[in-house]
Design an enzyme around this catalytic site. Structure first.
Site, PDB file in Angstrom:
ATOM      1  NE  ARG A  49      -2.932   0.433   3.330  1.00 22.70           N
ATOM      2  CZ  ARG A  49      -2.297   0.714   4.270  1.00 22.70           C
ATOM      3  NH1 ARG A  49      -1.399   1.952   4.555  1.00 22.70           N
ATOM      4  NH2 ARG A  49      -2.114  -0.104   5.586  1.00 22.70           N
ATOM      5  CE1 TYR A 101     -17.335   9.247 -17.694  1.00 26.10           C
ATOM      6  CE2 TYR A 101     -15.827   9.388 -15.866  1.00 26.10           C
ATOM      7  CZ  TYR A 101     -16.966   8.887 -16.599  1.00 26.10           C
ATOM      8  OH  TYR A 101     -17.497   7.537 -16.222  1.00 26.10           O
ATOM      9  CG  ASP A 175      -9.862  14.035 -17.045  1.00 28.43           C
ATOM     10  OD1 ASP A 175      -9.170  13.132 -17.685  1.00 28.43           O
ATOM     11  OD2 ASP A 175     -10.894  13.547 -16.580  1.00 28.43           O
ATOM     12  CE  LYS A 200     -12.034   5.980 -20.358  1.00 27.45           C
ATOM     13  NZ  LYS A 200     -12.169   6.446 -19.018  1.00 27.45           N
TER      14      LYS A 200
END
Ligand SMILES: Cc1ncc(COP(=O)(O)O)c(C=O)c1O
Ligand SMILES: N[C@@H](CCSC[C@H](N)C(=O)O)C(=O)O
Length: 403
Positions: A49, A101, A175, A200
């Site tokens: 982590r 988005y 973004d 993506k």
């Protein structure tokens, strides 16, 4: 001699191995915990982590291509936004674009509704309007360019410079999922935080969910790392490994996808459809886009004038799969208002001029003639275009296709 810096295409595939066996591919450290030599001799890693060598490899590669000092790989694009908003204080004022988005809009609206943040949405293509809304109370600005799915372009540098002049502590968040670091370097335009849904283009094969956050200011990077380690949203080693593998072909994939998209945008434009694509001279901000990006990407949207007609087109393709997401090697077709942007309520979509008949095409690396044939077949089947006795294509308003 100063260390050699390579062009992004080289950086994507170049590996200077530090592995004990000189492996030509970065090894996968699929381990949650790391043994220490002694209590006084602790190693670089203790627990995945907090850090993992496979994640470090990926993050260093991403830092080189995003031109950042540090990057952080997390579990999704939305995970990036979740980390970023945690940098704010309760009740902080933020400004966001009005065509972000759908998932970004959903999270910001949720935080606004709980009173955690005060979110103001504006049309980011109107630079002067946006500038006039930035005050000393504005703590963060969220931008996308070109936006998904209306392909609106904003002047990133003008907005960022003004925002920092009004309030040097304000963070501009960008973004860049639609362009990738290959076509745009937002940190060079002055933004403070660049993030992308790596689900993506960066991965390119739709086999993982991931997100990457990049920053230049070491103090800001420290704050981002604190949130990631505290919440445990760092990307798993195997997904880091898959993302690093996908990245190696980013340049060839994006180049081919973009070449195909240019051809398809011209095909639809010549048929008389209203096409939104920043690579077309008819795009209202064509010049601005060219000035801040080195390409137009592989996502376009177009209107047909009828929801029913759009539905028929979407359901008549073979090669284009009906699916959300983009940036993958295979081509996709969707209706944003029913799919990716359905989380924006119908009233807000109407207020923001989002056409309900909008079709989004996400172009892959297939043969462009096959893609155009597939679209032609769907357009003919739906009745959106017709053939005359000379086998020439006409759209519904009688415009002959300039093919
Ligand atoms: C522009 C943009 N940003 C962020 C996201 C969120 O990314 P993810 O799906 O990886 O959470 C998406 C799509 O989901 C997107 O299209
Ligand atoms: N059901 C999902 C929709 C994801 S949309 C994915 C991608 N960003 C796109 O634009 O296609 C959700 O509710 O988030």
């Amino acid at each position: 001699m100063a260390p050699k810096s390579y062009k992004i295409e080289t950086e994507l595939v170049f590996l200077k191995s530090t592995d004990q066996h000189n492996a030509s591919v970065p090894p996968l450290y699929q381990s949650a915990t790391f043994k220490q030599n002694s209590l006084s001799d602790m190693g670089e890693y203790d627990y995945t982590r907090s850090g993992n060598p496979t994640r470090t490899f990926l993050q260093n590669k991403m830092a080189a291509i995003m031109k950042a000092t540090q990057t952080f790989a997390v579990t999704s694009g939305m995970g990036c936004l979740d980390v970023i908003v945690r940098l704010l204080q309760p009740g902080d004022e933020v400004i966001a674009g009005d065509d972000l988005y759908g998932g970004t809009h959903r999270l910001l609206t949720y935080l606004n509704s709980k009173g955690d943040l005060k979110v103001h949405h504006y049309d980011t293509t109107n630079t002067e309007l946006l500038k006039s809304k930035i005050t000393k109370n504005t703590k963060m600005i969220f931008l996308e360019s070109p936006t998904n799915p209306l392909i609106k372009v904003c002047d990133v540098k003008a907005i960022t410079d003004h925002a920092h002049a009004v309030n040097p502590d304000l963070l501009v968040v960008f973004d860049n999922t639609m362009m990738t670091p290959l076509l745009m370097t937002p940190l060079d335009l002055g933004v403070d935080i660049h993030y992308e849904s790596a689900t993506k283009y960066l991965n390119g094969h739709h086999d993982i969910m991931a997100g990457v956050i990049a920053a230049r200011d070491p103090k800001l990077a420290e704050r981002i790392y604190f949130v990631i380690n505290s919440t445990g949203c760092g990307l798993s080693p195997f997904d880091c490994w898959l993302l690093a593998r996908g990245l190696r072909t980013l340049a060839v994939r994006v180049e081919k996808q973009q070449q195909n998209c240019v051809k398809i945008s011209e095909f639809l434009h010549n048929l008389g459809f209203k096409v939104r694509y920043p690579g077309l001279k008819s795009h209202p901000q064509y010049e601005l886009h060219q000035s801040q990006c080195t390409g137009a990407g592989a996502v376009l949207s177009f209107e047909t004038g009828s929801i029913k007609l759009s539905e028929k087109i979407v359901e008549s393709t073979d090669i284009f799969g009906i699916a959300v997401s983009f940036g993958c090697v295979n081509s996709l077709i969707s209706m944003p208002c029913k799919m990716s942007h359905a989380s924006i309520d119908a009233k807000t979509r109407e207020e923001r001029d989002m056409p309900e008949d909008l079709i989004r095409l996400c172009i892959g690396i297939e043969d462009p003639e096959d893609l155009i044939q597939d679209l032609t077949k769907a357009l003919l089947k739906s009745g959106a275009v017709k053939l005359n006795d000379k086998d020439e294509l006409f759209n519904a308003t009688g415009v002959q296709a300039k093919l």
